[in-house]
Design a protein around this motif. Structure first.
Motif, PDB file in Angstrom:
ATOM      1  N   LYS A 167      31.146  21.008 -27.741  1.00  0.00           N
ATOM      2  CA  LYS A 167      31.323  22.404 -28.178  1.00  0.00           C
ATOM      3  C   LYS A 167      32.706  22.655 -28.767  1.00  0.00           C
ATOM      4  N   THR A 168      33.729  22.297 -27.993  1.00  0.00           N
ATOM      5  CA  THR A 168      35.099  22.605 -28.410  1.00  0.00           C
ATOM      6  C   THR A 168      35.461  21.847 -29.684  1.00  0.00           C
ATOM      7  N   THR A 169      35.074  20.581 -29.738  1.00  0.00           N
ATOM      8  CA  THR A 169      35.344  19.768 -30.925  1.00  0.00           C
ATOM      9  C   THR A 169      34.643  20.366 -32.147  1.00  0.00           C
ATOM     10  N   GLY A 171      36.745  30.937 -24.768  1.00  0.00           N
ATOM     11  CA  GLY A 171      35.823  31.528 -23.790  1.00  0.00           C
ATOM     12  C   GLY A 171      35.533  30.617 -22.602  1.00  0.00           C
ATOM     13  N   ASP A 172      35.999  29.365 -22.678  1.00  0.00           N
ATOM     14  CA  ASP A 172      35.889  28.481 -21.512  1.00  0.00           C
ATOM     15  C   ASP A 172      37.130  28.703 -20.669  1.00  0.00           C
ATOM     16  N   THR A 173      36.998  29.531 -19.662  1.00  0.00           N
ATOM     17  CA  THR A 173      38.161  29.917 -18.852  1.00  0.00           C
ATOM     18  C   THR A 173      38.208  29.155 -17.531  1.00  0.00           C
ATOM     19  N   PHE A 174      37.289  28.207 -17.371  1.00  0.00           N
ATOM     20  CA  PHE A 174      37.227  27.468 -16.103  1.00  0.00           C
ATOM     21  C   PHE A 174      38.381  26.494 -15.930  1.00  0.00           C
ATOM     22  N   ARG A 175      38.751  25.842 -17.023  1.00  0.00           N
ATOM     23  CA  ARG A 175      39.765  24.791 -16.914  1.00  0.00           C
ATOM     24  C   ARG A 175      40.902  25.056 -17.889  1.00  0.00           C
ATOM     25  N   ALA A 176      42.154  24.893 -17.381  1.00  0.00           N
ATOM     26  CA  ALA A 176      43.329  25.076 -18.241  1.00  0.00           C
ATOM     27  C   ALA A 176      43.271  24.095 -19.418  1.00  0.00           C
ATOM     28  N   GLU A 181      43.794  24.589 -23.546  1.00  0.00           N
ATOM     29  CA  GLU A 181      44.794  23.820 -24.316  1.00  0.00           C
ATOM     30  C   GLU A 181      44.137  23.045 -25.459  1.00  0.00           C
ATOM     31  N   GLN A 182      42.984  22.449 -25.148  1.00  0.00           N
ATOM     32  CA  GLN A 182      42.272  21.651 -26.155  1.00  0.00           C
ATOM     33  C   GLN A 182      41.933  22.521 -27.376  1.00  0.00           C
ATOM     34  N   LEU A 183      41.455  23.736 -27.123  1.00  0.00           N
ATOM     35  CA  LEU A 183      41.081  24.615 -28.237  1.00  0.00           C
ATOM     36  C   LEU A 183      42.326  25.099 -28.977  1.00  0.00           C
ATOM     37  N   ILE A 212      33.622  31.541 -30.966  1.00  0.00           N
ATOM     38  CA  ILE A 212      33.806  31.691 -29.518  1.00  0.00           C
ATOM     39  C   ILE A 212      33.305  30.462 -28.755  1.00  0.00           C
ATOM     40  N   ASP A 213      34.233  29.820 -28.066  1.00  0.00           N
ATOM     41  CA  ASP A 213      33.915  28.649 -27.246  1.00  0.00           C
ATOM     42  C   ASP A 213      33.404  29.132 -25.879  1.00  0.00           C
ATOM     43  N   THR A 214      32.585  28.338 -25.233  1.00  0.00           N
ATOM     44  CA  THR A 214      32.157  28.672 -23.863  1.00  0.00           C
ATOM     45  C   THR A 214      32.246  27.414 -22.996  1.00  0.00           C
TER      46      THR A 214
HETATM   47 MG   LIG Z   1      34.850  22.439 -24.237  1.00  0.00          MG
END
Ligand SMILES: [Mg+2]
Ligand SMILES: Nc1nc2c(ncn2[C@@H]2O[C@H](COP(=O)(O)OP(=O)(O)OP(=O)(O)O)[C@@H](O)[C@H]2O)c(=O)[nH]1
Length: 342
Positions: free
Chosen positions: A141-143, A165-170, A174-176, A217-219
């Motif tokens: 997704k993020t890629t 929108g992926d708020t689970f992991r820091a 950062e990746q996005l 929007i990323d999730t």
């Molecule tokens: Mg991702």
């Protein structure tokens, strides 16, 4: 069928491509096709022996069985395979297909028809256009959003905002953010553990304020069987729609091609929850199961928008049914015996 960015996306206010870009565009297209062919090598090799064999043989029960096995091995799916082979068998019985070459050409034609589904363009004329991405953990997704941000910004001159929108992991944030920097586009995030719907809300508000063209929007990744997480995704979608009734204008689902038929089950479950409008088939490089595209297209009738063939910005292309099926089936030079070669 769309072949490049300007054909896939409907945009306003875009200067026509300069004439000197035409030749460069053609070269790019050839380069992209070469990469697609290269990434489908394993799938093609899985099919090749069987299809080549049919070129020599009289069409018999054994030919059809071998063809069926090859298509199933490439993850075209039992149902799709049965449909295609039955059609070929019937045409052969009616003397419409005499030689193996005709059979092979007709197979390409039938599979192309199956792969070609639904709308062929994505309309970016709404300001802002909202694109949401969802999918199982690690499917890309993020890629995908990073690559998309890059192309929309560089090729179509769109002002883009990426929303974390992926708020689970820091690390996910950062990746996005790195992708946003690389593509030179806007970036919106919330606090760690924040409600992902609120990040989507903020990103749309920011896009309106800054007059951005597209919000991506990323999730967070989730399994299609995790009911609570699927409900959260539905909420993200609802919050977006509350802000802009037509949004999200496009809801993309990433499917990892290496998962084969499981990708079909994922696509089925996600489309029931969030009304998926397009698929992104990732990691086509390094799988012999590229045929899953055809199973998904036929069963769910959801258009395949993009394919990912690597981790870089350029390893991303618009899905074109004809190119895809040709790359999947047709043998090129230096790839083993081609009986048509002199
Ligand atoms: Mg991702
Ligand atoms: N070879 C290859 N790798 C890819 C492709 N797309 C993504 N990847 C890699 O797959 C891994 C996962 O990609 P992500 O974009 O982080 O996937 P995600 O769906 O956002 O993952 P989560 O947020 O953890 O659910 C990364 O190492 C990517 O570089 C592709 O088309 N080909």
């Amino acid at each position: 069928m769309a072949r490049d960015w300007r054909e896939l996306f409907i945009v306003d206010g875009l200067a026509p491509a300069p004439a000197e870009d035409e030749a460069a565009g053609g070269e790019k297209r050839i380069g992209r096709f070469r990469r697609l062919r290269e990434s489908l090598r394993k799938t093609r090799q899985a099919l090749q022996t069987e299809i080549q064999a049919t070129l020599f043989e009289d069409l018999s029960d054994e030919t059809w069985e071998r063809l069926e096995e090859a298509l199933i091995y490439a993850d075209v799916g039992a149902q799709t395979t049965a449909k295609v082979v039955a059609q070929l068998e019937q045409e052969a019985a009616e003397q419409k297909l005499t030689g193996g070459q005709q059979l092979s050409d007709r197979l390409v034609e039938l599979l192309t028809e199956i792969a070609r589904t639904g709308e062929d363009t994505i309309d970016l004329r709404a300001h802002p256009t909202v694109i949401l991405v969802a999918g199982v953990n690690g499917t890309g997704k993020t890629t995908t959003l990073g690559k998309l941000a890059w192309h929309l910004s560089k090729e179509l001159d769109r002002k883009v905002v990426l929303a974390a929108g992926d708020t689970f992991r820091a690390a996910a944030v950062e990746q996005l953010e790195q992708w946003a920097q690389r593509a030179g586009v806007g970036f919106v995030k919330g606090g760690l553990g924040a409600d992902s719907a609120s990040v989507a809300f903020d990103a749309i508000a920011a896009a309106r304020r800054d007059d951005a063209d597209v919000v991506l929007i990323d999730t967070a990744g989730r399994l299609h069987t995790q009911d609570n997480l699927m409900a959260e995704l539905a909420k993200v979608r609802r919050v977006i729609t509350k802000q802009i009734p037509e949004a999200p204008h496009e809801t993309l689902l990433t499917v990892d091609a290496t998962t084969g038929q499981n990708g079909l089950r994922q696509a089925q479950a996600f489309s029931e929850t969030i009304d998926v409008s397009g698929l992104v088939l990732t990691k086509l490089d390094g799988t012999a199961k590229g045929g899953v595209v055809l199973a998904i297209a036929q069963r769910l009738n959801i258009p395949i928008r993009f394919v990912g063939v690597g981790e870089d910005t350029e390893d991303f292309g618009i899905f074109n049914a004809q190119e895809f099926v040709s790359a999947m089936l047709k043998t090129g030079a230096g790839e083993g015996a081609d009986p048509r070669a002199p």
